[in-house]
Design an enzyme around this catalytic site. Sequence first.
Site, PDB file in Angstrom:
ATOM      1  N   SER A 160      29.337  13.628 -38.084  1.00 48.68           N
ATOM      2  CA  SER A 160      30.775  13.537 -38.355  1.00 48.68           C
ATOM      3  C   SER A 160      31.510  13.196 -37.061  1.00 48.68           C
ATOM      4  O   SER A 160      30.960  13.295 -35.961  1.00 48.68           O
ATOM      5  CB  SER A 160      31.294  14.861 -38.921  1.00 48.68           C
ATOM      6  OG  SER A 160      31.255  15.874 -37.923  1.00 48.68           O
ATOM      7  N   HIS A 162      26.441  12.929 -33.280  1.00 46.95           N
ATOM      8  CA  HIS A 162      27.090  13.796 -34.272  1.00 46.95           C
ATOM      9  C   HIS A 162      27.318  12.971 -35.520  1.00 46.95           C
ATOM     10  O   HIS A 162      27.848  11.854 -35.440  1.00 46.95           O
ATOM     11  CB  HIS A 162      28.419  14.339 -33.754  1.00 46.95           C
ATOM     12  CG  HIS A 162      28.249  15.232 -32.574  1.00 46.95           C
ATOM     13  ND1 HIS A 162      27.845  16.540 -32.704  1.00 46.95           N
ATOM     14  CD2 HIS A 162      28.378  14.993 -31.259  1.00 46.95           C
ATOM     15  CE1 HIS A 162      27.744  17.070 -31.499  1.00 46.95           C
ATOM     16  NE2 HIS A 162      28.060  16.151 -30.605  1.00 46.95           N
ATOM     17  N   HIS A 218      29.188  22.948 -28.813  1.00 46.72           N
ATOM     18  CA  HIS A 218      30.452  23.559 -28.424  1.00 46.72           C
ATOM     19  C   HIS A 218      30.286  24.907 -27.740  1.00 46.72           C
ATOM     20  O   HIS A 218      31.274  25.485 -27.285  1.00 46.72           O
ATOM     21  CB  HIS A 218      31.337  23.726 -29.667  1.00 46.72           C
ATOM     22  CG  HIS A 218      31.190  22.607 -30.636  1.00 46.72           C
ATOM     23  ND1 HIS A 218      31.585  21.319 -30.356  1.00 46.72           N
ATOM     24  CD2 HIS A 218      30.637  22.562 -31.881  1.00 46.72           C
ATOM     25  CE1 HIS A 218      31.304  20.535 -31.395  1.00 46.72           C
ATOM     26  NE2 HIS A 218      30.726  21.273 -32.323  1.00 46.72           N
ATOM     27  N   ARG A 226      35.754  22.035 -32.172  1.00 44.32           N
ATOM     28  CA  ARG A 226      34.677  21.044 -32.176  1.00 44.32           C
ATOM     29  C   ARG A 226      34.947  19.863 -31.242  1.00 44.32           C
ATOM     30  O   ARG A 226      34.074  19.029 -31.039  1.00 44.32           O
ATOM     31  CB  ARG A 226      34.448  20.517 -33.595  1.00 44.32           C
ATOM     32  CG  ARG A 226      33.953  21.565 -34.570  1.00 44.32           C
ATOM     33  CD  ARG A 226      33.618  20.937 -35.906  1.00 44.32           C
ATOM     34  NE  ARG A 226      33.447  21.918 -36.944  1.00 44.32           N
ATOM     35  CZ  ARG A 226      32.321  22.560 -37.202  1.00 44.32           C
ATOM     36  NH1 ARG A 226      31.241  22.325 -36.477  1.00 44.32           N
ATOM     37  NH2 ARG A 226      32.260  23.448 -38.180  1.00 44.32           N
ATOM     38  N   TYR A 268      28.781  15.601 -44.240  1.00 41.60           N
ATOM     39  CA  TYR A 268      27.533  15.158 -43.616  1.00 41.60           C
ATOM     40  C   TYR A 268      26.722  14.163 -44.455  1.00 41.60           C
ATOM     41  O   TYR A 268      25.701  13.674 -43.985  1.00 41.60           O
ATOM     42  CB  TYR A 268      26.668  16.377 -43.283  1.00 41.60           C
ATOM     43  CG  TYR A 268      27.368  17.337 -42.345  1.00 41.60           C
ATOM     44  CD1 TYR A 268      27.618  16.987 -41.022  1.00 41.60           C
ATOM     45  CD2 TYR A 268      27.805  18.576 -42.785  1.00 41.60           C
ATOM     46  CE1 TYR A 268      28.277  17.855 -40.165  1.00 41.60           C
ATOM     47  CE2 TYR A 268      28.464  19.456 -41.929  1.00 41.60           C
ATOM     48  CZ  TYR A 268      28.697  19.087 -40.628  1.00 41.60           C
ATOM     49  OH  TYR A 268      29.344  19.933 -39.779  1.00 41.60           O
TER      50      TYR A 268
END
Length: 151
Positions: free
Chosen positions: A105, A103, A83, A114, A26
């Site tokens: 990532s 998001h 999710h 994910r 992150y």
Amino acid sequence: MLTARKILVLNGPNLNLLGKRQPEIYGHETLGDVEAECRSIAAELGFSVDFRQSNAEHELISWLHEARETVAGIVINPAGYSHTSVAIMDALAACPCPIIEVHISNIHRREAFRHHSYVSHVATGVICGCGTQGYTLALRRLSVLLEKVTP
């Protein structure tokens, strides 16, 4: 009452640990850094930003309900709730404004669970894998979308 140039930037669980939790995934920017950058870009684009974070699903949903009539657009990083939360998806579906899901990532290069996001089903656009820059990209995209509907 709609505030025509106000954008809600909503952050889900664990994002309060940004910069400390798994920086290899992150990054090292904190949520405070992201907020400052969002406020700077929003001001450049002529928006104000309501920037919030919660680890509680019900609080995120309540904020989305409030936003229905007060914001021109939503940027949301639902984090782990992407999710799992049909309830957040339903709250977003009730919002008439454009929604950009972010998001940090690339969720499609991570664990299989994910790869699916309920939020993506109702989002106008999805930005993932661009690090924290995804937030500013989302604000810029909202600016373009909102210019199309503003006389």
